[in-house]
Design a protein around this motif. Sequence first.
Motif, PDB file in Angstrom:
ATOM      1  N   SER A  67       0.728  -1.129   0.264  1.00 24.96           N
ATOM      2  CA  SER A  67      -0.235  -0.010  -0.006  1.00 24.96           C
ATOM      3  C   SER A  67       0.949   1.148  -0.123  1.00 24.96           C
ATOM      4  CB  SER A  67      -0.988  -0.082   1.244  1.00 24.96           C
ATOM      5  OG  SER A  67      -1.735  -1.275   1.310  1.00 24.96           O
ATOM      6  N   PRO A  68       0.377   2.334  -0.684  1.00 24.21           N
ATOM      7  CA  PRO A  68       1.103   3.528  -0.718  1.00 24.21           C
ATOM      8  C   PRO A  68       1.221   4.207   0.559  1.00 24.21           C
ATOM      9  CG  PRO A  68      -0.831   4.011  -1.795  1.00 24.21           C
ATOM     10  CD  PRO A  68      -0.782   2.442  -1.446  1.00 24.21           C
ATOM     11  N   VAL A  69       2.241   4.760   0.850  1.00 19.14           N
ATOM     12  CA  VAL A  69       2.426   5.587   2.323  1.00 19.14           C
ATOM     13  C   VAL A  69       2.333   6.801   2.258  1.00 19.14           C
ATOM     14  CG1 VAL A  69       3.724   5.723   4.449  1.00 19.14           C
ATOM     15  CG2 VAL A  69       3.886   3.518   3.275  1.00 19.14           C
ATOM     16  N   PRO A  70       1.339   7.389   2.705  1.00 13.96           N
ATOM     17  CA  PRO A  70       1.276   9.061   2.627  1.00 13.96           C
ATOM     18  C   PRO A  70       2.160   9.832   3.478  1.00 13.96           C
ATOM     19  CG  PRO A  70      -0.798   8.091   3.965  1.00 13.96           C
ATOM     20  CD  PRO A  70       0.064   7.026   3.421  1.00 13.96           C
ATOM     21  N   PHE A  71       2.454  10.828   2.999  1.00 20.32           N
ATOM     22  CA  PHE A  71       3.247  11.554   4.045  1.00 20.32           C
ATOM     23  C   PHE A  71       3.114  13.238   3.830  1.00 20.32           C
ATOM     24  CE2 PHE A  71       6.114  11.049   0.473  1.00 20.32           C
ATOM     25  CZ  PHE A  71       6.603  12.068   0.103  1.00 20.32           C
ATOM     26  N   GLN A  72       3.383  14.355   4.560  1.00 20.54           N
ATOM     27  CA  GLN A  72       3.171  15.652   4.293  1.00 20.54           C
ATOM     28  C   GLN A  72       4.203  16.153   3.399  1.00 20.54           C
ATOM     29  OE1 GLN A  72       0.311  17.231   5.364  1.00 20.54           O
ATOM     30  NE2 GLN A  72       1.114  18.922   4.209  1.00 20.54           N
ATOM     31  N   SER A  73       3.986  16.181   2.131  1.00 21.30           N
ATOM     32  CA  SER A  73       4.985  16.852   1.437  1.00 21.30           C
ATOM     33  C   SER A  73       5.282  18.202   1.620  1.00 21.30           C
ATOM     34  CB  SER A  73       4.435  16.782  -0.214  1.00 21.30           C
ATOM     35  OG  SER A  73       5.663  17.033  -1.165  1.00 21.30           O
ATOM     36  N   LEU A  98      10.408  -1.531  -6.782  1.00 24.56           N
ATOM     37  CA  LEU A  98      10.865  -0.063  -6.933  1.00 24.56           C
ATOM     38  C   LEU A  98      10.067   0.963  -6.179  1.00 24.56           C
ATOM     39  CD1 LEU A  98      12.860   2.070  -8.305  1.00 24.56           C
ATOM     40  CD2 LEU A  98      10.994   2.230 -10.119  1.00 24.56           C
ATOM     41  N   SER A  99      10.590   1.735  -5.056  1.00 24.90           N
ATOM     42  CA  SER A  99       9.769   2.396  -4.346  1.00 24.90           C
ATOM     43  C   SER A  99      10.251   3.794  -4.609  1.00 24.90           C
ATOM     44  CB  SER A  99      10.035   2.242  -2.641  1.00 24.90           C
ATOM     45  OG  SER A  99       9.549   0.764  -2.436  1.00 24.90           O
ATOM     46  N   VAL A 100       9.219   4.630  -4.746  1.00 22.26           N
ATOM     47  CA  VAL A 100       9.508   6.104  -5.080  1.00 22.26           C
ATOM     48  C   VAL A 100       8.566   7.052  -4.148  1.00 22.26           C
ATOM     49  CG1 VAL A 100       9.313   7.836  -6.957  1.00 22.26           C
ATOM     50  CG2 VAL A 100       9.575   5.340  -7.533  1.00 22.26           C
ATOM     51  N   CYS A 101       9.248   8.095  -3.737  1.00 21.53           N
ATOM     52  CA  CYS A 101       8.719   9.204  -2.952  1.00 21.53           C
ATOM     53  C   CYS A 101       8.338  10.218  -3.828  1.00 21.53           C
ATOM     54  CB  CYS A 101       9.900   9.558  -1.849  1.00 21.53           C
ATOM     55  SG  CYS A 101       9.720   8.627  -0.298  1.00 21.53           S
ATOM     56  N   TRP A 102       6.995  10.899  -4.139  1.00 26.13           N
ATOM     57  CA  TRP A 102       6.673  11.377  -4.999  1.00 26.13           C
ATOM     58  C   TRP A 102       6.356  12.923  -4.433  1.00 26.13           C
ATOM     59  CZ3 TRP A 102       6.948  10.346 -10.263  1.00 26.13           C
ATOM     60  CH2 TRP A 102       6.860   8.859 -10.189  1.00 26.13           C
ATOM     61  N   SER A 103       6.602  13.970  -5.009  1.00 28.48           N
ATOM     62  CA  SER A 103       6.238  15.276  -4.587  1.00 28.48           C
ATOM     63  C   SER A 103       4.755  15.438  -4.091  1.00 28.48           C
ATOM     64  CB  SER A 103       6.473  16.199  -5.413  1.00 28.48           C
ATOM     65  OG  SER A 103       6.039  16.183  -6.839  1.00 28.48           O
ATOM     66  N   SER A 104       4.115  14.603  -4.544  1.00 24.85           N
ATOM     67  CA  SER A 104       2.308  14.757  -4.375  1.00 24.85           C
ATOM     68  C   SER A 104       2.139  14.247  -2.665  1.00 24.85           C
ATOM     69  CB  SER A 104       1.600  14.235  -5.140  1.00 24.85           C
ATOM     70  OG  SER A 104       2.178  12.642  -5.555  1.00 24.85           O
ATOM     71  N   GLY A 105       3.304  13.597  -2.188  1.00 21.64           N
ATOM     72  CA  GLY A 105       3.111  13.132  -0.835  1.00 21.64           C
ATOM     73  C   GLY A 105       2.809  11.758  -0.571  1.00 21.64           C
ATOM     74  N   PHE A 106       3.300  10.766  -1.437  1.00 23.96           N
ATOM     75  CA  PHE A 106       2.928   9.466  -1.329  1.00 23.96           C
ATOM     76  C   PHE A 106       4.299   8.844  -1.748  1.00 23.96           C
ATOM     77  CE2 PHE A 106      -1.392  10.673  -2.463  1.00 23.96           C
ATOM     78  CZ  PHE A 106      -2.117  10.093  -1.526  1.00 23.96           C
ATOM     79  N   CYS A 107       4.726   7.643  -0.890  1.00 28.24           N
ATOM     80  CA  CYS A 107       5.683   6.803  -1.250  1.00 28.24           C
ATOM     81  C   CYS A 107       5.073   5.560  -1.808  1.00 28.24           C
ATOM     82  CB  CYS A 107       6.518   6.636   0.179  1.00 28.24           C
ATOM     83  SG  CYS A 107       7.933   5.454  -0.323  1.00 28.24           S
TER      84      CYS A 107
END
Length: 450
Positions: free
Chosen positions: A43-49, A429-438
């Motif tokens: 599952s994607p992990v949300p974070f505060q971008s 492959l894991s990616v941290c996106w600028s939209s606030g999701f890993c």
Amino acid sequence: MPSFPPPGSVTICEINRDLITAENLSDDGAKDTYGKLLGMVFSPVPFQSDQTAPASFEQDAEQEEGRITSDRAQRKGLVETLQGIFNRSIKCLFHPNDVNLLPEVDLHGVSWHQHKHIIAFVSGPNQVIVRDYEDSEGKDPCMLTNELQRDVKVLEWRPNGGKMLSVACKGGVCIWAASYPGNAALVRSGAASFFGTISRGSGGQYILVDFLRNPNDEQISALSWSPDGRYPNQFQNLINITFTIWDVAQGVGTPIRRGLGGISMMKWSPTGDYFFAAKFDGTFCLWETNTWTSETWSSTSGFVTGATWGPDGRMILIAFSQSSTLGSIHFASKPPSLDAHLLPVDLPEIISSTGSQGIEKIAWDASGERLAVSFKGGDELYRGLIAIYDTRRTPLVSASLIGFIRGPGDHPTPIAFSFHDKFKQGPLLSVCWSSGFCCTYPLIFRSHAV
């Protein structure tokens, strides 16, 4: 034809060179595409971008230098004042360029545990998120924060060290360890213990068991563990042009000084026989770790922005700031020989298809079969995508484009990405996106059929 994700879609995974997309992120979509094959869903992990720009290294250093110089001048008089003027002159020569170039370097902001399905990533200026996909009782990630953990740049799990995570920040390196009832983490003798956030659902917590302190409170911008997990290397940026080899068990660091160019990144080879260190002045060094002898190389294509070792530690791929072509260094003899050759690895689609201005970040999986590449700029349709290549080593490295990965949200761009090197069913492959999701993308293909 390479797979292209339509605008407004999100990528889910790869299945045999086909990159699958969906209209939005959901666990149901993941279950339908790869969940049944792998037996689990990432599952994607949300974070505060963080959309606000923090104070720059240069501003922080100038403020700190002004305070220190003023205080010391009052105490020490003329001699100390003259020393402060000399330090400022040296920093005018070497410091500003390094500070401005650091954002272009591929800092290691995402790290998978070597033997567990646990991911850690930088989620803010002073915080780190840890997500344990093996924790069946709770899905909430753990957030690691501490007053010592300031301006986080790099993190990496300790190899063969249990659940121990190192975080490079301003002033030193934080060493975190998982602690559970009946199996408490050990704090190094003589080190103070500071507690992190309690991990909900599993009954455990991460504890700050050590802090490898830099005596001058400098920004640590690079970090690399030896493969056996005994020694982490750290680089003190901005003021002292050195890197330090720490023996964590003893809490003792040995600085190694070599040249005046600021180090941008460090990478230990998988076998531990070689060590790679790149500098902002366009040079990079290959060290053999038996006697710590080095060979210096220079580049005409700018400085090194990314580097990743091959599976057997006999070659390393390198990205340069002013080139759309990768470099591949092949060792001609067995360790500890430093006899090596630098050969080009062409990625023609990076320019012809995307209209980009060059390569930004790279990651190569442990099997040597998948290469992820992000690029600078590009046409509107391709901006912010990650290119996925099928790579071969026969024995030279060649790459063919599979397609592109698109992240969630409006106009997302990749902040950091990394592969899980020990996942048996294929690369993750894991990616941290600028939209606030890993987001984690399983890349499933025939040689890793389940």
